[in-house]
Design a protein around this motif. Structure first.
Motif, mmCIF file in Angstrom:
data_model
loop_
_atom_site.group_PDB
_atom_site.id
_atom_site.type_symbol
_atom_site.label_atom_id
_atom_site.label_comp_id
_atom_site.label_asym_id
_atom_site.label_seq_id
_atom_site.Cartn_x
_atom_site.Cartn_y
_atom_site.Cartn_z
ATOM 1 N N LYS A 126 -0.659 -4.733 -1.479
ATOM 2 C CA LYS A 126 -1.653 -4.002 -2.262
ATOM 3 C C LYS A 126 -2.486 -4.983 -3.078
ATOM 4 O O LYS A 126 -1.941 -5.890 -3.709
ATOM 5 C CB LYS A 126 -0.933 -3.037 -3.199
ATOM 6 C CG LYS A 126 -1.842 -2.089 -3.937
ATOM 7 C CD LYS A 126 -0.981 -1.056 -4.611
ATOM 8 C CE LYS A 126 -1.780 -0.122 -5.467
ATOM 9 N NZ LYS A 126 -0.883 0.816 -6.148
ATOM 10 N N LYS B 118 1.512 -3.531 4.185
ATOM 11 C CA LYS B 118 0.257 -4.106 3.719
ATOM 12 C C LYS B 118 0.363 -4.384 2.233
ATOM 13 O O LYS B 118 0.745 -3.522 1.450
ATOM 14 C CB LYS B 118 -0.894 -3.144 4.006
ATOM 15 C CG LYS B 118 -2.249 -3.787 3.782
ATOM 16 C CD LYS B 118 -3.377 -2.887 4.228
ATOM 17 C CE LYS B 118 -4.714 -3.573 3.959
ATOM 18 N NZ LYS B 118 -5.800 -2.638 3.861
ATOM 19 N N ALA C 86 -9.534 -0.183 -8.072
ATOM 20 C CA ALA C 86 -10.161 0.328 -6.854
ATOM 21 C C ALA C 86 -9.731 -0.516 -5.658
ATOM 22 O O ALA C 86 -9.034 -1.514 -5.805
ATOM 23 C CB ALA C 86 -11.665 0.290 -7.024
ATOM 24 N N GLU C 87 -10.126 -0.079 -4.489
ATOM 25 C CA GLU C 87 -9.903 -0.849 -3.272
ATOM 26 C C GLU C 87 -10.700 -2.148 -3.377
ATOM 27 O O GLU C 87 -11.830 -2.135 -3.874
ATOM 28 C CB GLU C 87 -10.411 -0.065 -2.055
ATOM 29 C CG GLU C 87 -9.521 1.064 -1.628
ATOM 30 C CD GLU C 87 -8.323 0.574 -0.854
ATOM 31 O OE1 GLU C 87 -8.515 -0.175 0.127
ATOM 32 O OE2 GLU C 87 -7.186 0.910 -1.246
ATOM 33 N N ASP D 103 -8.475 -4.128 -7.474
ATOM 34 C CA ASP D 103 -9.746 -4.695 -7.940
ATOM 35 C C ASP D 103 -10.223 -3.864 -9.123
ATOM 36 O O ASP D 103 -10.380 -2.653 -9.007
ATOM 37 C CB ASP D 103 -10.763 -4.656 -6.794
ATOM 38 C CG ASP D 103 -12.041 -5.398 -7.153
ATOM 39 O OD1 ASP D 103 -12.162 -5.832 -8.312
ATOM 40 O OD2 ASP D 103 -12.915 -5.529 -6.282
ATOM 41 N N GLU E 183 0.839 -1.200 0.000
ATOM 42 C CA GLU E 183 0.000 0.000 0.000
ATOM 43 C C GLU E 183 0.875 1.252 0.000
ATOM 44 O O GLU E 183 0.535 2.264 -0.588
ATOM 45 C CB GLU E 183 -0.914 0.009 1.232
ATOM 46 C CG GLU E 183 -2.014 -1.030 1.183
ATOM 47 C CD GLU E 183 -3.156 -0.650 0.241
ATOM 48 O OE1 GLU E 183 -3.169 0.485 -0.239
ATOM 49 O OE2 GLU E 183 -4.014 -1.525 -0.016
ATOM 50 N N GLU F 295 -13.201 -5.034 -2.581
ATOM 51 C CA GLU F 295 -14.419 -5.001 -1.762
ATOM 52 C C GLU F 295 -14.596 -6.261 -0.940
ATOM 53 O O GLU F 295 -14.891 -6.210 0.241
ATOM 54 C CB GLU F 295 -15.642 -4.791 -2.654
ATOM 55 C CG GLU F 295 -15.846 -3.338 -2.993
ATOM 56 C CD GLU F 295 -16.929 -3.148 -4.023
ATOM 57 O OE1 GLU F 295 -17.774 -4.049 -4.180
ATOM 58 O OE2 GLU F 295 -16.910 -2.093 -4.689
ATOM 59 N N GLU G 233 -6.752 -8.991 5.433
ATOM 60 C CA GLU G 233 -6.720 -7.755 4.629
ATOM 61 C C GLU G 233 -5.397 -7.610 3.898
ATOM 62 O O GLU G 233 -5.198 -6.669 3.148
ATOM 63 C CB GLU G 233 -6.917 -6.521 5.517
ATOM 64 C CG GLU G 233 -8.304 -6.360 6.085
ATOM 65 C CD GLU G 233 -8.521 -7.202 7.321
ATOM 66 O OE1 GLU G 233 -7.577 -7.292 8.141
ATOM 67 O OE2 GLU G 233 -9.595 -7.815 7.457
#
Lengths: 261, 244
Positions: B159, B157, B188-189, B162, B125, B191, B145
């Motif tokens: 990455k 974290k 996108a992040e 999506d 991230e 979901e 996550e």
């Protein structure tokens, strides 16, 4: 000629390599400190026949491209450094590392190698050596008058002499690598440092994430027979299917050649 | 007759390409994170089964797209073997830009950076993820996550990108990776992506389905060829009549 032939051939070669890796894992199912290998595959380059997003008519773009793949290749064999089961032997000089770390071993030519095989012996001079006879680094010598030897969790080697007095004769040290999968396999349960593995970090057992020393135990191989057998069956079937694909291509070509007659 | 001949040639070309797609899928039956290419038959089948959202029956063509359905998860026990359950891709950094992959068989390089099996940096991230020298690899914990930690120490974290419905626009780049040719589409992040540690996502090639398709291709090819020989006989008898 049909591209399918060479594509299926890469599939067969890949599966054959997988069988080779599985065979070596199974052969070492009883090797102390052995770490199983795992083979990773990647798909080969694609031949682009049409580009996604290309304009097919004015204002209309094709939603997907047309790319034909050319098969598979093995990208890496990775040693899986999970800790194997610990087996109680009761021998005071047997030791296992429960966690991360390697013992350092000095080769006859002075090079340092690394091992997780803790079946140690003392040689004619009382020095701690591996089962093959290579000296452990840092060198630890057990006096000839020692009545009992005991290796502590933190790697300290204690002896008790005939009169019952205890003393410390040395401390085993462990090393760790930024990338243990990058170590080169030297056989004899030994690994060597490479460019890819990074430089060895030395430490005391039980500190900074290093494993503890378990004396009187040996670390068994981390090969799981059932897993390997399942993988073996999968590989064998996949090999068959790829061979079947070659035959299908051959059938098609044969049909093509017979129409001329 | 010439029109029929053109149709047959095109149909034979298509079938040959079809076989090539099937063979490529079969060759990758053991490739971690591999997504099978759809072919005309499986598309037609999906359409019949009412999956009209993805492929409406009228648009069956050979512009093969990828089937991004979830592959089975195989347990390996390695701390850096990661698999994504749900939609999303790991991101691999290359000089030519980011690549997206479902192959999470990662390792660390000589500097402790998390890389894929080709040695390319795995994106976090906030930049590349480096495992400090004070941490053993077996102590790494990866949360659902994608948060990597070791005991109290937080390391970084992973990455996950999506693309939602735009994932059909991804183009294969080989080496288990995809590339997004349309620079305007930003990931996108995720979901509903869950990272599973100690697992690899198996190839989603279903061997039996591919075999069935393969048999159909060979038979259709034969039938097409049969038509060619019938035409040949017919035309030769016509010419022999005409020539007397």
């Amino acid at each position: 000629m049909l591209k399918a032939f060479s594509t299926a051939a890469t599939g067969m070669a890949g599966q054959q390599m997988m069988v080779d890796v599985i065979a070596n894992n199974l052969a070492n199912i009883n090797t102390t400190g052995f770490k199983r290998s795992q083979i990773n595959f990647q798909d080969l380059l694609y031949v682009k026949l049409s580009q996604a997003g290309a304009e097919v008519a004015s204002g209309i773009t094709s939603p997907t491209g047309l790319e034909i793949g050319s098969g598979v290749r093995a990208s890496a064999t990775v040693k899986v450094f999970t800790v194997g089961e610990l087996d109680n032997t009761g021998r005071p000089l047997d030791m296992a590392i429960s966690g991360d770390g390697f013992l350092q071993v000095t080769m006859p030519n002075g090079d340092i190698r690394y091992s997780r095989d803790g079946a140690l012996q003392s040689n004619a001079n009382g020095q701690l050596v591996t089962a093959t006879g290579y000296a452990i680094e840092p060198a630890i010598t057990i006096p000839t008058d020692a009545a009992a030897v005991d290796i502590g969790k933190d790697g300290t080697v204690n002896i008790t002499d005939a009169s019952g007095t205890q003393s410390v004769v040395g401390t085993l040290q462990l090393v760790r690598f930024p990338n243990p999968t990058g170590l080169s396999n030297e056989g004899d349960n030994l690994y060597a440092q490479t460019e890819a593995s990074g430089t060895a970090v030395t430490g005391t057992p039980g500190e900074n994430g290093f494993g503890f020393i378990q004396s009187g135990m040996l670390e068994k191989s981390n090969v799981q027979m059932v897993t390997e057998l399942v993988n073996l069956i999968t590989a064998q079937r996949a090999y068959e299917i790829n061979a079947r694909a070659i035959r299908a291509g051959d059938d098609m070509l044969q049909t093509a050649t017979t129409i001329g007659r | 007759m010439t029109e029929a001949a053109t149709q047959i040639t095109s149909s034979i070309d298509t079938l040959t390409r079809e076989l090539e797609i099937i063979t490529h899928n079969l060759a990758n039956a053991s490739t971690t994170g591999f997504k099978r290419r759809c072919n005309a038959f499986s598309k037609a089948l999906d359409a019949q089964q009412g999956d009209a959202e993805t492929y409406s029956p009228g648009t069956i063509d050979l512009n093969s797209a990828f089937d991004f359905s979830q592959g089975n998860l195989t347990q390996t026990g390695r701390t850096l073997d990661l698999a994504i359950m749900g939609k999303g891709f790991f991101v691999v950094e290359t000089p030519a830009g980011p690549l997206y992959t479902r192959n999470g068989a990662f390792q660390t390089n000589a500097n402790g950076q998390v890389v894929d099996s080709m040695g390319r940096t795995v994106a976090g991230e906030s930049g590349p993820i480096t495992v400090p020298a004070s941490v053993g690899l077996s102590g790494l914990i990866v949360s659902a996550e994608g948060q990597i930690s070791a005991g109290e120490i937080s390391i970084g974290k992973i990455k996950i990108a999506d693309f939602g419905d735009d994932q059909s626009k991804l183009v294969p780049a080989g080496d288990s990776c995809f590339v997004m040719p349309d620079k305007d589409i930003r990931p996108a992040e995720p979901e509903n992506a869950v990272v599973k540690q100690g697992y690899q996502e198996s190839s989603n090639v279903k061997i039996v389905d591919e075999l069935v398709d393969m048999v159909m291709v060979t038979r259709l090819y034969e039938a097409n060829m049969r038509y060619v020989s019938v035409q040949r006989e017919a035309s030769s008898s016509i010419t022999s009549v005409a020539m007397g």
